[in-house]
Design a protein around this motif. Structure first.
Motif, PDB file in Angstrom:
ATOM      1  N   THR A  79       0.833  -1.205   0.000  1.00 25.26           N
ATOM      2  CA  THR A  79       0.000   0.000   0.000  1.00 25.26           C
ATOM      3  C   THR A  79       0.861   1.247   0.000  1.00 25.26           C
ATOM      4  O   THR A  79       0.592   2.196  -0.735  1.00 25.26           O
ATOM      5  CB  THR A  79      -0.931   0.013   1.233  1.00 25.26           C
ATOM      6  N   LEU A  83       1.072   4.070  -2.906  1.00 22.33           N
ATOM      7  CA  LEU A  83       0.809   5.473  -2.605  1.00 22.33           C
ATOM      8  C   LEU A  83       1.992   6.346  -3.008  1.00 22.33           C
ATOM      9  O   LEU A  83       1.808   7.430  -3.564  1.00 22.33           O
ATOM     10  CB  LEU A  83       0.521   5.644  -1.109  1.00 22.33           C
ATOM     11  N   ARG A 112      -6.584   9.936  -2.319  1.00 22.22           N
ATOM     12  CA  ARG A 112      -6.622   9.239  -1.026  1.00 22.22           C
ATOM     13  C   ARG A 112      -8.050   8.815  -0.669  1.00 22.22           C
ATOM     14  O   ARG A 112      -8.265   7.746  -0.100  1.00 22.22           O
ATOM     15  CB  ARG A 112      -6.039  10.134   0.067  1.00 22.22           C
ATOM     16  N   VAL A 115      -8.778   5.725  -2.580  1.00 22.50           N
ATOM     17  CA  VAL A 115      -8.124   4.564  -1.971  1.00 22.50           C
ATOM     18  C   VAL A 115      -8.912   4.101  -0.745  1.00 22.50           C
ATOM     19  O   VAL A 115      -9.152   2.901  -0.558  1.00 22.50           O
ATOM     20  CB  VAL A 115      -6.672   4.903  -1.570  1.00 22.50           C
TER      21      VAL A 115
END
Length: 272
Positions: A79, A83, A112, A115
């Motif tokens: 992750t 990112l 974000r 996500v």
């Protein structure tokens, strides 16, 4: 261990399970716990089968927890890597499209949120990043066309449009269509025109909008026409080619737009 054995024989209590007692079925047999099967051999007390089973179960539980922890670390690392890549791509697209920090920060917030809502699944990181940039430009009043953003990204115009519509729907962005006024500052900066031209062009577009002269026209072409007229009025003339190239439109489109504006607003000017 002889002392331990003697104590076990004397107390007949198993020191492991503390439930059974030791007994010797035959004179030749080992002293064995009646519950966990711990036993003496050669003066040493050994754990029985039940105790070993519990020990293995504990080891298995620890192994399971360890593997689960490793998996979480791997997921977390993946992750974080995704990112980091996304933010790097955001920076690259921001620079390629000459966007200020405010747009990048807005795009980062949109990404974000996508996500956190698990909207990335089944879509490329590049596609979601490009869609976030496109949406942020409109939110911040510095619009770029889908074509412009797609040209600086590795995804197609079609994928960008599809991903943007998906994000707008799922995140409820509710963005209004870009206005011609939103393009004026950008075009003037590129053409090195001062604030007087920007103000004149926006006033011209406001007047044209109040008279419903902009209906059905693309915002970039109308903005370019207003900038072209205002530059002449402010004695900062730029050629049709320069203005058309800045707006990524043809000179024919530019001429159609500035003539319509001039005629509709009663502006008399010699166009080159």
């Amino acid at each position: 261990m002889e002392e331990t054995r003697e104590r076990a024989e004397r107390t007949e209590t198993c020191p492991y399970c503390r439930k059974g007692f030791f007994q010797r079925p035959t004179p030749e047999s080992k002293l064995t716990c009646t519950v966990c099967e711990a036993y003496f051999a050669n003066g040493t007390l050994y754990r029985g089968r039940t105790e070993l089973l519990h020990s293995n179960e504990e080891s298995g539980t620890q192994l399971y927890r360890f593997r689960k922890w490793q998996q979480r670390i791997r997921v977390s690392n993946a992750t974080e890597r995704n990112l980091a890549f996304a933010l790097s791509e955001l920076d690259r697209l921001s620079i390629a499209n000459n966007l200020p920090r405010t747009v990048r920060e807005s795009a980062s917030t949109i990404y974000r949120k996508a996500v956190s809502r698990n909207l990335i699944r089944g879509r490329s990181i590049e596609g979601v990043v490009a869609a976030s940039i496109y949406a942020a430009c409109r939110i911040c009043g510095m619009p770029r066309t889908i074509e412009e953003v797609a040209e600086t990204s590795i995804i197609s115009k079609k994928e960008l449009g599809r991903t943007y519509r998906f994000l707008a729907r799922e995140l409820k962005l509710n963005l209004m269509p870009a206005r011609p006024q939103d393009y004026v500052q950008r075009f003037c900066n590129t053409l090195d025109l001062d604030v007087r031209v920007q103000t004149a062009a926006k006033d011209l577009l406001d007047s044209a909008s109040s008279k419903d002269l902009l209906s059905g026209l693309g915002p970039k072409g109308v903005a370019a026409g207003a900038v072209y007229i205002s530059a002449i009025l402010c004695e900062q003339h730029r050629s049709q080619r320069e203005v058309a190239d800045t707006a990524s439109i043809s000179e024919v489109t530019l001429r159609c737009r500035y003539k319509r504006l001039a005629e509709g607003l009663g502006i008399t000017i010699e166009f080159s």
